[in-house]
Design an enzyme around this catalytic site. Structure first.
Site: not given
Length: 219
Positions: A138, A172
């Site tokens: 991330d 995401d």
């Protein structure tokens, strides 16, 4: 409209997601020390490893990560087939574009979970195998504002807070955008064709009159 373009959208999301993740992995330090300001203090690149699901959730079971990865693989195949099914059913193109975004995001994170434990050696310590135990990379961080809750606020009065705190990635984001658009436009995407056919096929008032007239003449 050709079916392949929806899969090409998914492929584009996958490539962009993986390129950004690998650039972050090989060029950034993990954690706060390696943060890069993109847009003032509101948007930063923050290298973070996610060992489980979204927002850092994970299972305490030894094979929880393996089960999660296998579930993601199954979901990926299911979404890919669902796009084909929707296309054959002549679904709205907007719905197919949204499903393409969701498929691309799903595959992007499946690649991390399946291979990164081997390719990047980032499986959590103690994993039974590096395969299917890779951690998702991330990097997108939007700390829009921070402060302290008022002292009179129940339970958390005086505590520090940060909005928006989750760190996520392009995969995401793609899934989120696809799902939100489907929720917002669901009435348009899933319009009841049966009702339309019923209205179209129902006899008009004039048709009843003509039928009754013909019955009188025959009798």
């Amino acid at each position: 409209m050709k079916l392949y373009k929806y899969y090409l959208l998914a492929l584009g999301v996958i490539v962009l997601d993986q390129v950004v993740k690998l650039l972050v992995h090989f060029n950034m330090e993990m954690g706060t020390m390696g943060e890069i300001d993109v847009f003032g203090e509101w948007f930063k690149l923050h290298y973070l490893l996610n060992p489980g699901m979204a927002f850092g959730l994970k299972s305490s079971h030894e094979y929880g990560k393996l089960l999660l990865t296998l579930f993601r693989l199954g979901a990926m195949v299911g979404i890919g087939y669902y796009i084909f099914y929707l296309y054959k059913k002549k679904a709205k193109s907007g719905l197919l574009w949204c499903m393409g975004l969701i498929l691309g995001g799903a595959v992007g994170n499946v690649i991390d979970s399946t291979f990164y434990g081997v390719w990047l050696d980032n499986a959590p310590e103690g994993s039974p195998t590096p395969w299917f135990h890779g951690q998702v990379i991330d990097m997108l961080f939007f700390p829009l504002f921070d402060g302290y809750y008022p002292d009179w606020f129940p339970l958390v009065g005086g505590d520090y807070f940060l909005f928006f705190s989750p760190v996520f990635n392009i995969a995401d984001s793609s899934i989120f955008i696809g799902v939100v658009l489907i929720l917002i436009l669901q009435k348009k995407f899933f319009k009841d064709k049966d009702n339309e056919n019923t209205i179209t096929d129902s006899p008009q008032e004039g048709d009843h009159s003509d039928k009754e007239s013909k019955e009188v003449i025959v009798s």
